[in-house]
Scaffold this active site. Structure first.
Site, PDB file in Angstrom:
ATOM      1  CD  GLU A 109      10.846  21.023  48.115  1.00  0.00           C
ATOM      2  OE1 GLU A 109      11.753  20.218  48.398  1.00  0.00           O
ATOM      3  OE2 GLU A 109      10.422  21.876  48.908  1.00  0.00           O
TER       4      GLU A 109
ATOM      5  CD  GLU B 289       6.498  17.457  45.430  1.00  0.00           C
ATOM      6  OE1 GLU B 289       7.664  17.723  45.781  1.00  0.00           O
ATOM      7  OE2 GLU B 289       5.710  16.805  46.122  1.00  0.00           O
TER       8      GLU B 289
ATOM      9  CB  CYS C 161      14.520  19.642  52.956  1.00  0.00           C
ATOM     10  SG  CYS C 161      14.127  21.342  53.290  1.00  0.00           S
TER      11      CYS C 161
ATOM     12  CB  SER D 231       7.668  18.652  49.012  1.00  0.00           C
ATOM     13  OG  SER D 231       8.565  17.849  48.292  1.00  0.00           O
TER      14      SER D 231
ATOM     15  CE  LYS E  75      18.302  16.204  57.204  1.00  0.00           C
ATOM     16  NZ  LYS E  75      18.138  17.544  57.477  1.00  0.00           N
TER      17      LYS E  75
ATOM     18  CD  GLU F   1      14.777  12.632  56.877  1.00  0.00           C
ATOM     19  OE1 GLU F   1      15.908  13.102  57.120  1.00  0.00           O
ATOM     20  OE2 GLU F   1      14.054  13.062  55.957  1.00  0.00           O
TER      21      GLU F   1
ATOM     22  CD  GLU G  94       7.730   6.314  56.962  1.00  0.00           C
ATOM     23  OE1 GLU G  94       8.793   6.190  57.607  1.00  0.00           O
ATOM     24  OE2 GLU G  94       6.689   6.765  57.468  1.00  0.00           O
TER      25      GLU G  94
ATOM     26  CB  CYS H 111      20.600  23.247  58.701  1.00  0.00           C
ATOM     27  SG  CYS H 111      19.238  22.520  57.796  1.00  0.00           S
TER      28      CYS H 111
END
Ligand SMILES: Cc1cc2nc3c(=O)[nH]c(=O)nc-3n(C[C@H](O)[C@H](O)[C@H](O)COP(=O)(O)O)c2cc1C
Ligand code: SF4
Ligand code: SF4
Ligand code: SF4
Ligand code: FES
Lengths: 631, 651
Positions: free
Chosen positions: A308, A311, A328, A348, A387, A390, A395, A531
């Site tokens: 990152e 990036e 994230c 990102s 998560k 996710e 993907e 988190c």
């Protein structure tokens, strides 16, 4: 030129639904009488708060401090004396005023309270022994405290289909007590407005629009409603059994990774106070459970920082859109996909650390240790329900493999530990395995708000200057106000950075972007506090610890800060294992292998992604639904 | 014309006054005949519009348009006998005029100059017909104070309202008084809210005026959700400007510049009239910017309710006005502190506002002389149920129930016994005969376990089952519960279930205690007035008609013969001619029989639909209450009047 990293704290924005008190505020004190005792309270407090401040416990169910103060459940009733007449009032919303006389345990109060809970139970599928919230349920607790042994009033019960058409949250309307805490947190704190009351009278349900499953509305899967729910009506979708199966299968090589915040929250499930660090015991417990390799997601957090930070620099050079938005947090990513699709190019492209981890396990580790990736099962212990979503995204795979096979929340892991009869407090501390077990402090603070941005800035600073900068404390960046901004000096360039946690705050920030304000780097986490406040974290519903506010997130974040501060290794780019990984496998940050394995893309999702007729099935599904065709 | 002063108002008044005076009985030689046709909702639904159109056409056909005028009015209150047509001069009061009667009416009355006898009110008990409104008993015991314009003026013509001294009070207030003075007047008048709780109106205004926050709002609660109540609707339909004027005064007093009228969308006529009235008031400069040339601005707009009962509750109403789910919230903060969009908001009921204009016009001294010591002025009730004259009435506070039911209402039809009167709608209770001479006001009704509510009054006779009545109201309350708080959402459901159990013969004696206890708990614990008052029908019937509950529970008998499950139908053998028509009529195939033998009804199959009763040419089928079964003793036990064992064997 003197290289120094600087920051200037920006204005702090307070919003409704803010979780934390503003301690600086001077408040007037008042005196009132509760149960014949004179007590002091702040002006503007409710009677319930005033009583709790004085150590007088009043049972409550619908109340969630600063979030849901609506006086709906009527369990917190107290007798209030005004001009000689005593009336019952809901203490959670009744203002404590000077001279007020309150009785919290008069026979009348106790009787009516009991009736309220009996009524709730009369419309509740009481299956405690098989309920996910057994022994940690506010309803169960209150019922026990009031000594309810049999139900005087019984009658028709709802029998609605349990909704679980999604990989993250299960909704059992038959256990809902209509406290509306889920609705409040979702609309006031997260500002997603998934839930609202549908229908009226006995048929009332608190549900997504038209009684749809969460997968068909713009739910971001953050799981804040799971935390807010006092009962087993909203829960994570458990996948403990699948993990047991994998562990029991001798052919499988089961690799586990733990998110940075797990080490500071899991202890709570075993009686440790909030903010206890149990890293060593955590590793030990996972080995006892039979995982073949015990790794830390902190490691890939460091890796994500590397990617990152590069990036960011790339975009600062004009390749790609600014501001760079972190990616994230899958809840935040889903939020952007639903509500701000025009910013998807700003996100990102980094996968979240646990997905990076999964991808590497099935390639790098598989090759390194000579294991057939087909046999590898990656389990991620996450603070988060998003998560789970996710991990199920198409993907998130490499070739024919899913990056991560199973995501367990902190709570699920605790349950597994209990299921295996492991006495967690007595475990000897153990170390994580290598190579994906070492992490810098930067990796650890990923688990609380501000951590990702801070970690990336540490690394970006090194990358641009080639030198290790001093390590100033980024208190201001990390703290707990919902939305913060600062200026950071990167070489000779002043960067405007911002941090938001809780999607309500994210909305404010994104609206400012929309209005044309310039930022360079923005960290957003969907859950308040990051988190540590994730939807998969321990819930306080037991007698000893009942959840009336979500303040304990502070302690958890502080613990992460302590871990970071205690480390000698505090910058991601200093992590030797990360550097080795680049050397042995990835090549360089943003290189071809990285791009293939560690980066992803996003999908606009719309605001009502999948409406279907006949949302909820079962008796008492409200009049309107009775006539809807089944699909 | 824009009205800027009292002189301007006087000018308008002068123009319209002669018309009005004639309608009030002045023979002022107008040379004009006015035919008033009620166009309230009740008369409207019995075709008063068609009557009016027919009248207009007939008059045109006869060339009488010049000297005759047809005027729409609001409700006379005598809805049972609608459509009402009144002819001035002469105050001839015609009832139940059908479009088909118009030609005869015009011919006989307008051309022939004779009263059309057959359309006059016919008093069933005296057998006499009465010509004028004064002679009708229904109107004699009433005092129409708030309703003074209903049935007199054309609600669609602001000039007629002004001719009745309308807007003079507003002009006086805005031009000559300060707000404290006005509020003081309202306070001294003793006026209390007519929306249900009876909160002193002056105090509410004072509280709202005292708030330092701007803007503030005025809201008129025209939700009127009580089933069967139509007081507010009638005021809005018959005299909308009185509400507009009072709201503007309220705006002046509390410092608000915007008002909202929250009216249910099911009141299309009221909505139409309100829209028209607001438009006319704006055109006359009586709403809008700079009223009477001062710097006081006030405007009004309508908000529509979808008909949920709970939306009448003030905090739910506020949510609804703001476009949120119509759910109550805890108070404090009261709307006076935090109302619409968090700003101080004054909420009053339609009738309360209509009383404001009375107080200002007649003076607080006069007003506080009306009524009882605690409750001043008059109250509008809608009378319904087992009573001759149902309709809308207005009586001074302190009038006895007997006067209302037996004088105004004309008593109970069919020589039946009065049993109870239900006041206060679903939140009220049933008051038994022993309180007939009770002068009614807020306090006295409360003492009987009922309440004033918004003014519904339903009379019950011996044919009504009190357990069933309680069940009916509870069904309503449970259905209308917003679902927010536990006692109301779940509690009323459980209460209802117990009542259903009892009416179905499944009740047990413990149920009665449970009913009582649960009722008290719901009353004490509910968040808003709906839940707090929902148990009233249960508690009051338990208090006054406990025996009836006991009979249902212990004897499995419904003395009034209402509760279906406790009924049974039997064939009277003596009367039965074995024609078999009943068996054909029975959809449940519960009736069997053979030629020349009496037919019988199987109680197990019988659904108590009473279809057979209607078909029997000899009235041989009787409705019985379970008592008969019990009386038969162990021997029969199945059903009464079924014949001997031999007969049964043939079935
Ligand atoms: C369930 C419920 C329904 C109500 N419905 C009405 C209504 O239809 N109309 C009304 O004016 N007030 C109604 N009220 C009373 C209002 O809450 C409020 O007290 C009233 O509008 C205040 O006006 P007032 O002071 O002029 O009486 C209702 C109250 C409750 C609890
Ligand atoms: S939600 Fe609570 S009370 Fe309900 S079944 Fe589960 S543990 Fe029991
Ligand atoms: S789902 Fe849970 S939080 Fe939501 S209303 Fe029901 S019990 Fe309360
Ligand atoms: S008492 Fe009934 S209507 Fe009122 S808030 Fe409670 S549930 Fe809603
Ligand atoms: S009403 Fe106070 S906690 Fe629910």
């Amino acid at each position: 030129m003197e290289e120094k990293l600087e920051y200037t704290p920006g204005p702090v924005i307070r919003k409704t639904g803010q979780l934390y008190d503003n301690p600086e505020k001077e408040v007037e004190k008042i005196k009132l009488t509760i149960d014949c005792r004179e007590v002091t309270a702040d002006k503007g407090m409710s009677v319930l708060e005033a009583a709790r401040l004085a150590g007088i416990e009043i049972p409550s169910l619908c109340y969630l401090r600063h979030i849901n103060e609506t006086g709906s459940c009527r369990v917190c009733l107290v007798e209030v004396e005004v001009k000689g007449t005593k009336t019952l009032q809901a203490s959670c919303v009744y203002p404590a005023t000077a001279g007020l006389v309150v009785h919290t345990t008069s026979p009348r109060v106790r009787r009516v309270r009991k009736t309220m809970v009996e009524l709730l139970l009369s419309d509740h599928h009481r299956e405690c022994t098989t309920c996910i919230r057994n022994l940690n349920c506010e309803l169960q607790n209150v019922a026990d405290s009031l000594g309810i042994r049999n139900l005087k009033y019984t009658g028709e019960m709802k029998a609605l289909q349990v909704q679980n058409d999604n990989p993250y949250i299960v909704r059992d309307y038959n256990k809902c007590i209509k406290c509306r805490r889920c609705e409040a947190i979702c609309s006031k704190v997260q500002e997603i407005n998934v839930y609202s009351a549908l229908y009226r009278n006995y048929d009332t349900i608190i549900a997504p629009a038209f009684g749809q499953d969460l997968s068909r509305v713009a739910c971001i899967a953050c799981g804040q409603c799971v935390l807010a729910c006092p009962t087993g009506s909203i829960t994570e979708k458990e996948c403990i059994e699948s993990v047991w199966e994998a562990l029991e299968d001798p052919d499988k090589y089961v690799v586990v990774q733990t998110a940075p915040s797990i080490q500071v929250t899991l202890g709570e499930e075993f009686g440790f106070p909030a903010g206890s660090v149990v890293t060593g015991k955590l590793a030990a417990a996972l080995r006892r459970l039979g995982f073949d390799r015990v790794f830390a997601t902190d490691f890939t957090a460091d890796l994500a920082v590397m990617e990152e930070a590069h990036e960011l620099l790339e975009r600062l050079e004009g390749r790609g859109k600014l501001p760079l938005l972190t990616s994230c947090c899958p809840g935040w990513v889903k939020f952007a996909e639903h509500f701000y699709p025009e910013y998807l190019d700003n996100l990102s492209t980094c996968k979240s650390p646990h997905e990076m981890f999964g991808a590497l396990t099935k390639t790098y580790i598989a090759r390194k240790e000579g294991i057939d990736p087909e046999k590898i099962v990656v389990v991620a212990i996450m603070p988060c329900t998003a998560k789970k979503f996710e991990a199920a995204r198409p993907e998130m795979g490499t070739g024919e493999f899913k990056d991560v096979d199973w995501v367990l929340t902190t709570r699920e892991l605790a349950r597994m530990i209990r299921q295996a009869d492991i006495s967690f407090p007595d475990l000897q501390e153990e170390e994580y395995d290598s190579p994906m077990g070492t992490a810098s402090g930067a990796g650890a603070i990923f688990g609380s708000t501000g951590g990702v941005l801070e970690a990336a800035v540490r690394t970006a600073c090194h990358l641009t200057t080639g030198k290790e900068a001093d390590l100033p404390d980024y208190e201001e960046l990390r703290g707990f106000s919902g939305l913060k901004e600062a200026e950071v000096l990167l070489k000779d360039r002043k960067l405007k950075v911002a941090i938001a946690h809780g999607t309500g705050n994210a909305r404010v920030l994104l609206e400012r972007l929309r209005a044309g304000e310039t930022f360079h780097f923005v960290e957003i986490m969907a859950c308040p506090g990051g988190c540590v406040g994730g939807g998969g974290q321990p819930i306080y519903g037991s007698r000893e610890r009942k959840e009336v506010s979500l303040d304990y997130r502070h302690n958890r974040a502080d613990a992460l800060g302590r871990i970071d501060a205690a480390k000698t290794l505090r910058r991601s780019h200093e992590n030797p294992d990360v550097l080795r990984l680049y050397k042995e496998f990835l090549g360089q940050p943003l290189g071809e292998v990285s791009r293939n394995l560690l980066h992803t893309c996003y999908t606009p999702r719309g605001k009502l992604p999948g409406f279907q007729f006949g949302g909820i099935k079962g008796s008492h599904a409200g009049h309107a639904l009775d006539n809807m065709p089944d699909t | 014309m824009i009205i800027k002063s009292i002189e301007d108002l006087k000018e308008v008044k002068e123009k319209y006054e002669p018309l009005i005076k004639q309608r009030l009985g002045h023979r002022n030689g107008l040379g004009l005949t006015q035919i008033l046709v009620c166009s309230g909702t009740a008369c409207h639904s019995s075709e008063s519009r068609e009557v009016r159109l027919e009248l207009e056409q007939e008059l045109a056909r006869r060339g009488l348009e010049e000297q005759t005028r047809v005027v729409k009015t609001g409700c006379f209150g005598f809805c049972e006998y609608g459509p009402i047509v009144m002819v001035h001069p002469g105050e001839i009061f015609y009832c139940q005029v059908r479009p088909g009667d118009v030609r005869e009416l015009v011919e006989k009355h307008l051309i022939g100059g004779q009263v059309l006898e057959r359309l006059l009110y016919h008093n069933d008990s005296t057998g006499k017909r009465t010509q004028t409104i004064e002679d009708i008993h229904f109107f004699q015991a009433q005092r129409r104070i708030v309703l003074r314009n209903c049935g007199v003026i054309n609600p669609e013509e602001i000039g007629e309202y002004i001719a009745r001294d309308g807007y003079f009070a507003l002009a006086d207030v805005v031009l000559h008084k300060n707000r404290e003075e006005v509020i003081e007047m309202i306070k001294k008048s003793g006026l209390r809210g007519r929306g249900g709780a009876g909160f002193p109106t002056g105090r509410k205004w004072e509280l709202t005026a005292a708030q330092d926050i701007r803007p503030k709002y005025v809201v008129c609660n025209a939700d009127e959700g009580d089933p069967g109540a139509f007081m507010d609707r009638s005021i809005l339909e018959g005299d909308p400007h009185s509400v507009l004027e009072a709201m503007t005064v309220a705006g002046y007093c509390i410092g608000a510049n915007q008002g909202f009228i929250y009216v249910r969308a099911e009141y299309p006529i009221a909505v139409e009239r309100l829209e028209l009235a607001i438009e006319q008031a704006r055109e006359a400069g009586l709403l809008g910017k700079g009223l009477f040339g001062t710097d006081f601005d006030f405007d009004l707009s309508l908000r529509f309710g979808a008909g949920a009962f709970v939306c009448g509750e003030e905090t739910a109403l506020l949510h609804s006005v703001m476009g949120q789910r119509g759910e109550p919230r805890p108070r404090p903060p009261y709307p006076a502190q935090e109302g619409l969009w968090g700003k101080p908001t004054l909420i009053n009921n339609v009738e309360t506002f209509a009383n404001i204009t009375v107080v200002l016009r007649e003076g607080w001294e006069w007003y506080q002389g009306q009524g009882t010591s605690t409750s001043k002025g008059s109250k509008v009730f809608s009378l319904a149920g087992k009573i001759y004259n149902t309709g809308l009435i207005e009586v001074p506070m302190g009038t006895t129930l007997r006067t209302i039911i037996f004088d105004i209402g004309g008593g109970i039809p069919g020589n039946r016994q009065f049993k109870a009167v239900q006041t206060g709608g679903p939140s009220g209770g049933c008051i038994p005969a022993k309180y007939l001479d009770l002068p009614i006001d807020y306090e006295s009704l409360k003492e009987t376990g009922s309440m004033m509510g918004s003014g519904g009054m339903i009379v019950m006779d011996e044919g009504d089952c009190m357990v069933d009545i309680a069940r009916f109201y509870l069904e309503f309350s449970q259905d209308e519960s917003c679902g927010r708080c536990t006692p109301c959402r779940v509690g009323t459901k459980r209460l209802l279930e117990i009542l259903i159990r009892i009416t179905e013969g499944q009740g047990e004696m413990e149920d009665l205690e449970m009913l009582e206890e649960l009722s008290y708990d719901i009353r004490d614990a509910s968040l808003c007035g709906l839940g707090q008052t929902a148990p009233n029908p249960v508690l009051s019937t338990l208090r006054y008609f406990r025996n009836e509950y006991v009979t249902h529970v212990r004897d499995k008998r419904c003395p009034a013969g209402v509760c279906k499950a406790l009924l049974h139908y039997t064939v009277d053998e003596e009367k039965c001619i074995a024609c078999g028509l009943c068996a054909k009529a029975c959809a449940a195939q519960a009736i069997t029989g053979a030629p020349k033998q009496p037919y019988r009804i199987d109680p197990e199959k019988c659904t108590r639909c009473a279809a057979c009763v209607a078909k029997c040419p000899r009235q041989a089928i009787q409705k019985g209450i379970r008592k008969d079964v019990a009386d038969l003793g162990g021997e029969a036990g199945i059903y009464a009047g079924a014949g001997d064992t031999e007969n049964r064997a043939t079935l």
